[in-house]
Design an enzyme around this catalytic site. Sequence first.
Site, PDB file in Angstrom:
ATOM      1  N   GLY A   1     -14.953  -0.549  -3.029  1.00 40.91           N
ATOM      2  CA  GLY A   1     -16.108   0.128  -2.428  1.00 40.91           C
ATOM      3  C   GLY A   1     -15.831   0.823  -1.118  1.00 40.91           C
ATOM      4  O   GLY A   1     -16.763   1.047  -0.340  1.00 40.91           O
ATOM      5  N   GLY A   2     -14.563   1.172  -0.831  1.00 42.76           N
ATOM      6  CA  GLY A   2     -14.263   1.858   0.435  1.00 42.76           C
ATOM      7  C   GLY A   2     -14.792   0.998   1.582  1.00 42.76           C
ATOM      8  O   GLY A   2     -14.598  -0.222   1.599  1.00 42.76           O
TER       9      GLY A   2
ATOM     10  N   ASP B   1      -7.151   8.658   2.919  1.00 42.21           N
ATOM     11  CA  ASP B   1      -7.530   7.571   3.836  1.00 42.21           C
ATOM     12  C   ASP B   1      -6.971   7.785   5.241  1.00 42.21           C
ATOM     13  O   ASP B   1      -7.271   7.032   6.160  1.00 42.21           O
ATOM     14  CB  ASP B   1      -7.101   6.210   3.277  1.00 42.21           C
ATOM     15  CG  ASP B   1      -8.203   5.572   2.428  1.00 42.21           C
ATOM     16  OD1 ASP B   1      -9.341   6.088   2.454  1.00 42.21           O
ATOM     17  OD2 ASP B   1      -7.943   4.589   1.726  1.00 42.21           O
TER      18      ASP B   1
ATOM     19  N   ARG C   1       0.846  -1.191   0.000  1.00 49.46           N
ATOM     20  CA  ARG C   1       0.000   0.000   0.000  1.00 49.46           C
ATOM     21  C   ARG C   1       0.884   1.245   0.000  1.00 49.46           C
ATOM     22  O   ARG C   1       2.053   1.195   0.400  1.00 49.46           O
ATOM     23  CB  ARG C   1      -0.874  -0.022   1.248  1.00 49.46           C
ATOM     24  CG  ARG C   1      -1.890   1.116   1.337  1.00 49.46           C
ATOM     25  CD  ARG C   1      -2.970   0.681   2.297  1.00 49.46           C
ATOM     26  NE  ARG C   1      -3.875   1.707   2.757  1.00 49.46           N
ATOM     27  CZ  ARG C   1      -4.911   2.177   2.076  1.00 49.46           C
ATOM     28  NH1 ARG C   1      -5.135   1.773   0.845  1.00 49.46           N
ATOM     29  NH2 ARG C   1      -5.738   3.064   2.622  1.00 49.46           N
TER      30      ARG C   1
ATOM     31  N   SER D   1      -7.020   1.289   5.768  1.00 49.01           N
ATOM     32  CA  SER D   1      -7.739   0.815   4.579  1.00 49.01           C
ATOM     33  C   SER D   1      -8.926  -0.035   4.991  1.00 49.01           C
ATOM     34  O   SER D   1      -9.028  -0.475   6.142  1.00 49.01           O
ATOM     35  CB  SER D   1      -6.771  -0.020   3.737  1.00 49.01           C
ATOM     36  OG  SER D   1      -7.438  -0.625   2.649  1.00 49.01           O
ATOM     37  N   SER D   2      -9.805  -0.261   4.013  1.00 50.99           N
ATOM     38  CA  SER D   2     -10.896  -1.227   4.223  1.00 50.99           C
ATOM     39  C   SER D   2     -10.709  -2.447   3.330  1.00 50.99           C
ATOM     40  O   SER D   2     -11.542  -3.359   3.351  1.00 50.99           O
ATOM     41  CB  SER D   2     -12.243  -0.583   3.880  1.00 50.99           C
ATOM     42  OG  SER D   2     -12.522   0.492   4.728  1.00 50.99           O
TER      43      SER D   2
ATOM     44  N   THR E   1      -5.705  -0.379  -5.511  1.00 53.67           N
ATOM     45  CA  THR E   1      -6.456   0.883  -5.605  1.00 53.67           C
ATOM     46  C   THR E   1      -5.577   2.096  -5.888  1.00 53.67           C
ATOM     47  O   THR E   1      -4.373   2.082  -5.584  1.00 53.67           O
ATOM     48  CB  THR E   1      -7.222   1.125  -4.278  1.00 53.67           C
ATOM     49  OG1 THR E   1      -8.125   2.204  -4.436  1.00 53.67           O
ATOM     50  CG2 THR E   1      -6.292   1.425  -3.117  1.00 53.67           C
TER      51      THR E   1
ATOM     52  N   THR F   1     -10.818   1.283  -6.835  1.00 59.34           N
ATOM     53  CA  THR F   1     -10.375   0.026  -6.225  1.00 59.34           C
ATOM     54  C   THR F   1     -10.874  -1.152  -7.065  1.00 59.34           C
ATOM     55  O   THR F   1     -11.932  -1.088  -7.685  1.00 59.34           O
ATOM     56  CB  THR F   1     -10.868  -0.106  -4.765  1.00 59.34           C
ATOM     57  OG1 THR F   1     -10.501   1.081  -4.055  1.00 59.34           O
ATOM     58  CG2 THR F   1     -10.271  -1.297  -4.058  1.00 59.34           C
TER      59      THR F   1
END
Length: 592
Positions: A495-496, A444, A118, A473-474, A420, A402
């Site tokens: 989708g967050g 984020d 990330r 993050s999700s 993403t 994403t």
Amino acid sequence: MSWFRFLIQLCGLLLVTTCTTTTDSQSLLSRSFGPAQQGRRASDYHAESDRGMVVAAHPLASAAGAAMLSRGGNAIDAAVATSFVISVVRPQSTGLGGGGFMLYHDQARKRQRIFDFRERAPMKANATMFINDRGDYKNVFFNGQQVKDPAIVGHLSVAVPGLVKGLVEIHRELGKLKLNEVIAPAIDAASKGFPVYPSLAKEIKEREQWLQLYPGSRQIFFKDGKPLEAGQKLVQSDLAETLKLIAATGYRDFYEGETSKKIVSEIKKGGGVLDTTDLRSYRMIERVPVSSYYRGHRVVSMPPPSSGGVHIIEMLNMLEQKDLSKLHPRGATYLHYLAEVMRRAFADRAKEMGDPDFVDIPTHRLTSKAYAKNLAASIDPQKVTPSSTMGLSAPTGESPSTSHISVMDQWGNAVATTQTVNYSFGSCVVAVGTGVVLNDEMDDFTTKPGGSNAFGLVTGPKNDIAPGKTPLSSMSPTMILDKKGQVELVAGSPGGPRIINAVLQTITNVIDFKMSLLDAVHATRIHHQWMPDTLRYENNALDDDTKKRLTAIGHALTPIETVGDVQAISRDSSGMIHGVSDIRSDGKPATP
Ligand code: GLY
């Protein structure tokens, strides 16, 4: 196929058919989830094979992965090839200027590994970089135009990209084919181009104001001064050259060579803080997956700095307190319980989550059965628990950004990877001369105390910006394993915050409601994220009676277009592999 295998599959099919609930594919066909669905039947989103499977959010990407499996490549070769192509064909979602997570199941060693590539905060970033003395967002200008939300748009929102280093390093250690072989399909897609599809055209239009502002983006996504439309060709010649440099040098050029110089020069044009040393010192981190058992199935998922795995396990542990198989998957009793479970997990997300290398995260407590039992006991079956009575003081939209890829190879190895650039087209800045869409992952972080991000998510001080830190993050690449240690389900979604709930509902649909994978992925979903205190539901997810019952016990209901875009694979007891792309989007499974 042998007769024996045929008979086993037939028995499996009969069993699945008898167990499948009323959420049938026929009723799903009449549902509209937007442009992706036009002209396609539910069955177009499904494939099966006993030789492997690749499921991604664009047919060119899954086909590239399947081609690697056909050549004798393994799940990593397929996942890396698919990732590079998805970077080309879904610039609104992910790309070389972004980052992601990968969960890998090594069947021979019966071991799962997690790779975190990330984005990280640049070394010149700090907790107040987006706000002025009054605590409001700073005024940032580019070419005389004000960039209203500098954490979502423009050069300051760019964190250090990790995707290229991650994919190349993972492939170097675990792939079988040569790097230039797995990058070739992406080079092809970028240089020859592909037709713009309706949802891509819609996104270019929605981000038109910003894509037009930055010259690198304007050059790619516009023709004769107008945003590209569906059916027109998108050719990305600079991106093809950048990909060729990756094929030739690994990650070196991107992080230390010509590409890195062009990225830094772009950042400086817009007052960003990312520098050459940030790129040069970028490190992928291998982490320990979070895991637990749900009704006897082993669940393995992404640990912090994603909140996804922890909260999927926390919610499954709460759901385990009830025998869901006795409830209807679209009935008020189940949906109320599910929404309350989501509310509790997302309240914990806001309070407890951040980068584990910088702050203490109580992962053990949040994923323990005892904690979930106490939380579940606080759910009143007759009324909602208002979010204002829980957690921090507080404040949605779902971005089509994403993208998730699921892969399984003929040896039983599997990959779940979610990648993403954050919001749609990331920062909307393309570094001139590279074709690389730069992320806006800084959003984020908690960019403004008490404020919410592009997804309406509130996070606390644990997610404050610090140099080198990873934003929360999700993203939730997840696998379910059977008692023999073989992967039986691979899933993930964009989708967050809705990622977490989309993956959760796919799991419960399969395990509790015994749906086929096709129905489990296509069934309508709900979403609650604690704040704002509202139960969001997809088109047709609730009938009038259910709405009345939910409202009567205190739920505020809000309709929304979609919750996630799940790309999933399951393996049944006969060894047949099923791949399903979500009806909500543009994906398609491919087989070798
Ligand atoms: N950028 C969305 C996420 O990481 O959850």
